[in-house]
Design an enzyme around this catalytic site. Structure first.
Site, PDB file in Angstrom:
ATOM      1  N   GLU A   1       6.747  25.592  52.541  1.00 22.17           N
ATOM      2  CA  GLU A   1       7.357  26.761  53.175  1.00 22.17           C
ATOM      3  C   GLU A   1       8.338  26.374  54.285  1.00 22.17           C
ATOM      4  OE1 GLU A   1       4.093  29.266  54.337  1.00 22.17           O
ATOM      5  OE2 GLU A   1       3.325  29.426  52.286  1.00 22.17           O
TER       6      GLU A   1
ATOM      7  N   ASN B   1       7.520  23.191  48.235  1.00 21.66           N
ATOM      8  CA  ASN B   1       6.756  24.347  47.777  1.00 21.66           C
ATOM      9  C   ASN B   1       7.140  25.558  48.627  1.00 21.66           C
ATOM     10  OD1 ASN B   1       4.636  25.401  46.078  1.00 21.66           O
ATOM     11  ND2 ASN B   1       3.298  25.456  47.880  1.00 21.66           N
TER      12      ASN B   1
ATOM     13  N   HIS C   1       2.940  34.355  44.728  1.00 17.79           N
ATOM     14  CA  HIS C   1       2.038  35.367  45.296  1.00 17.79           C
ATOM     15  C   HIS C   1       2.688  36.733  45.084  1.00 17.79           C
ATOM     16  CE1 HIS C   1      -0.571  32.369  46.974  1.00 17.79           C
ATOM     17  NE2 HIS C   1       0.397  31.819  47.669  1.00 17.79           N
TER      18      HIS C   1
ATOM     19  N   GLU D   1       0.870  28.692  43.007  1.00 24.04           N
ATOM     20  CA  GLU D   1      -0.124  29.488  43.736  1.00 24.04           C
ATOM     21  C   GLU D   1      -0.191  30.916  43.198  1.00 24.04           C
ATOM     22  OE1 GLU D   1       0.228  29.149  48.005  1.00 24.04           O
ATOM     23  OE2 GLU D   1       1.069  27.141  47.883  1.00 24.04           O
TER      24      GLU D   1
ATOM     25  N   ASP E   1      -1.158  34.458  42.133  1.00 26.52           N
ATOM     26  CA  ASP E   1      -2.089  35.582  42.167  1.00 26.52           C
ATOM     27  C   ASP E   1      -1.269  36.870  42.117  1.00 26.52           C
ATOM     28  OD1 ASP E   1      -1.219  35.906  44.922  1.00 26.52           O
ATOM     29  OD2 ASP E   1      -2.816  34.558  45.546  1.00 26.52           O
TER      30      ASP E   1
END
Length: 369
Positions: free
Chosen positions: A160, A202, A238, A266, A268
């Site tokens: 990030e 990432n 996300h 990641e 979800d």
């Protein structure tokens, strides 16, 4: 069930025979062998794991070992966990994760080396010169990466680096002390420590394109032009239910056109409460879409789900009013989202192997739009 040496289509046929009929479009009675399907497609299907349930919860371990091909350290490799005091390392959690992966024939992913969050106070509140902070970073990398050299194949080196909603580098500790080129320094240092590891940047909120995606593209292109050892981009994924971008594959292809590999790191999909049965059913298509997008991109290495079950998801704490973000419910029962991933992996894409670029070879770059 295990079906050795099958193609994706053969595996899908065996899977359906194993799980039984789907009643009214719902899930089959069993969960089948997702690892076989993933490997048949040449991708990893991973999951982020926490150490305590991995060690002490049989249901948790069964989900991880029975449905995925790789594991990512959810927290245990972050600075505040692994080096709570300078020079004092806690290897119990990372060892447990890597040992589990090896015992189950799974890959392991390292997460993460540089981040603005979850830093121990000795690091975040320290008064550092640039030389001192470089020394601290090298000590950390040599200890952590060095311990798992040859056992962890890919690392999220930079996590990030951009502001949450802006196309500008984040004013984190590393940027403030080491300057704007800290990313290149860290990647070079990581490569020196473990020359065989795949090194990633990432990031989140880049999946659908836009100014932040453009800024990351420009950064990656510049790093590659300067010979910096960057191998891949992690698309965190996300998502909010109903807002999964339809152009995910197109966006990933922009970066693979640079000669990079990509991974959904990641995944979800959080649903607003109260969570309806219809929303849970519709979530199936969103998980299918993300995995299918990866399969459309020859240099997409896989998809990792962030959290083993809804009982272990970070979503309710960090996004109050949302829940049900993973493919397993609180009792470890599979949800339609799991079968969405089965749907995607059961359809072998044409030309995937032929479209791969050998690692280390640069493609001609497609100019940014």
């Amino acid at each position: 069930m295990a079906v050795a040496g099958c193609t994706a289509i053969m595996c899908a046929t065996a899977l359906l025979a194993f799980t039984g009929p789907w009643a009214d479009g719902g899930p089959p009675t069993g969960s089948g062998d997702l690892p076989v399907l993933a490997r048949a497609n040449g991708v990893d299907l991973g999951v982020a794991v926490a150490v305590d349930p991995l060690l002490g919860d049989g249901g948790y371990r069964d989900v991880v070992g029975g449905h995925y091909t790789s594991v990512t350290a959810e927290n245990t490799m972050k600075w505040d966990h692994v080096q709570p005091e300078r020079g004092v390392f806690d290897w119990s959690g990372p060892d447990a994760m890597v040992d589990f992966a090896e015992a189950h024939g799974m890959n392991a992913r390292g997460h993460t080396l540089l981040w603005h969050n979850q830093q121990p106070e000795w690091l975040s509140r320290g008064e550092w010169t640039s030389a001192e902070l470089r020394g601290v970073l090298r000590e950390h990398m040599e200890a952590l990466m060095g311990r798992y050299q040859g056992r962890i194949g890919a690392w999220d080196v930079i996590n990030e680096p951009f502001e949450d909603g802006e196309p500008f580098l984040r004013e984190n500790l590393w940027h403030q002390v080491l300057g704007e080129d800290y990313i290149a320094e860290a990647l070079r240092m990581a490569h020196e420590v473990d020359p065989g590891a795949r090194l990633y940047i990432n990031e989140f909120n880049i999946e659908g394109g836009g100014a932040k995606t453009d800024a990351l593209y420009a950064l990656a292109a510049d790093l590659l032009d300067r010979g910096v050892p960057l191998h891949g981009i992690g698309f965190q994924g996300h998502f909010v239910h109903g807002q999964v971008p339809g152009n995910l594959a197109e966006t990933m292809n922009r970066f693979t056109d640079l000669g990079l590999e990509v991974t959904v790191t990641e995944l979800d999909v959080r649903i607003a409460e109260p969570v309806s049965e219809q929303a849970v059913r519709d979530q199936r298509e969103e998980f299918r879409h993300v995995v299918a997008a990866c399969l459309e991109v020859p240099d997409c290495r896989g998809v990792t789900v962030w959290g083993v079950s809804d009982a272990h998801s970070w979503i309710p704490e960090w996004f109050p009013g949302y829940d049900a973000a993973t493919p397993f419910d609180e009792d470890y029962s599979p949800k339609p989202a799991l079968w969405g991933m089965v749907d995607a992996l059961s359809r072998e894409p044409s030309g995937r192997s032929a479209g791969r670029t050998p690692r280390g070879r640069r493609r001609e770059r497609t100019p940014a739009p």
